[in-house]
Design an enzyme around this catalytic site. Structure first.
Site: not given
Ligand SMILES: Cc1cc2nc3c(=O)[nH]c(=O)nc-3n(C[C@H](O)[C@H](O)[C@H](O)COP(=O)(O)OP(=O)(O)OC[C@H]3O[C@@H](n4cnc5c(N)ncnc54)[C@H](O)[C@@H]3O)c2cc1C
Length: 306
Positions: A179, A298, A228
């Protein structure tokens, strides 16, 4: 400086910006938790060249923060100062390439990556069916599930730095760990190239259905949550430590530790960013007291407290 003063300053510095600027945009509307204050300025660049132009010409004293689909974010109640970048349509392309490869813009939802791969007979990307974020977030978080992580399937990423330079980074330069991505924090990812392997669309789609059904059973995916909350400490599961510390169902205001999966926090309705953060810190303190282990967030907490 108010949002509109900053907007005026940016408009003066960026006469050729093609994307949109909006002062005081709600971030609660853009995150899964549905909490937090506004962005001083929300910027949606038109495409990668527009983002590079924005970064190059925006004065260095103005903070720039990027968000994705907001599925791993806790925005604090005072909002985010400076500019929040959210990539939109201009970063939404998805393209199948030879040798079981797939190129996707940073704004493409992970689920769409999984679907496009399945349709093209590309196996190995179906774990993205279960992650509700976008490609940019997956690259930054090394998103993973069901025994696979982004670092195993991405072969190259494109990014723009704070000076507006465009980088093409092979996976080794993303310096991945659990992560965690080790590229500088100011890099904004714009696209990724994924490597899969040959597979049968029907088999891959069945695997994805299995992932979706499993998720529905074990995670509160229909709630206002951030996934998480804490990383699994080496040799331990965060949820087991939280459960053993008696935190399942614990509440602060309308913020609750999920009964279904106790490494998930939930906004039951009117929780604030402060309620969720206090709940998370209470869980960390209880786990530390009970087991001696310090849980590491996380979820990314952004912005200022009110
Ligand atoms: C119901 C649920 C289940 C989930 N299950 C999982 C799972 O199984 N495995 C898992 O790994 N995660 C899981 N997650 C967490 C999340 O979905 C992941 O971490 C996902 O990769 C975040 O992507 P996002 O686009 O929503 O980023 P955001 O939540 O908007 O941002 C997360 C981070 O990424 C950075 N970021 C976003 N876009 C960019 C970009 N273009 N360039 C640089 N940095 C960027 C942001 O600055 C921030 O630090 C879950 C979340 C939920 C709500």
């Amino acid at each position: 400086m108010s949002g509109s003063d900053l907007e005026a300053r940016l408009v003066a510095c960026l006469p050729e910006l093609r994307g949109k600027l909006k002062a005081g945009a709600s971030l609660a509307d853009l995150t899964w938790f549905r909490v937090g204050g506004p962005a001083e300025i929300l910027c949606s660049p038109a495409d990668e060249a527009d983002l590079a132009y924005f970064m190059k010409n925006t004065p260095a004293d103005i903070p720039v923060t990027v968000i994705g689909l907001g599925s791993n974010l806790l925005v604090r109640d005072g909002g985010i100062a400076g500019v929040v970048i959210r990539l939109g349509r201009g970063f939404g392309e998805i393209k199948v390439e030879p040798d079981h490869r797939l190129r996707a813009g940073a704004a493409v939802p992970d689920v769409k990556v999984a679907r496009a791969a399945a349709d093209a007979g590309i196996a190995g990307l179906s774990f993205y069916r279960g992650i509700p974020g976008g490609v940019g977030g997956a690259l930054r978080m090394n998103g993973g599930a069901h025994g696979r992580e982004t670092k195993e399937v991405v072969i190259e990423a494109r990014a723009v730095d704070r000076q507006g330079n465009i980088h093409v980074l092979p996976v080794a330069e993303l310096h991945y760990a659990y992560r965690h991505c080790g590229t500088p924090g100011d890099f904004i990812f714009t696209a990724a190239l994924f490597q899969g392997e040959p597979g049968e669309p029907a088999t891959i789609l069945a695997e994805m259905d299995g992932i979706a059904a499993y998720r529905e059973e074990v995670q509160p995916i229909k709630s206002r949550t951030g996934g998480s909350t804490f990383k699994n400490p080496p040799g331990n599961k965060a949820w087991q430590l939280i459960d053993a510390a008696g935190c399942r169902g614990l509440m602060v205001g309308d913020a609750k530790v999920s009964e279904m999966h106790c490494n998930f926090l939930i906004n039951e309705g009117k929780a604030t960013g402060a309620d969720l953060e206090e709940l998370g810190e209470t869980v960390r303190a209880r786990v530390k007291e009970m087991s001696g282990i310090e849980l590491e967030w996380e979820i990314k907490r952004l912005g200022i407290t009110r």
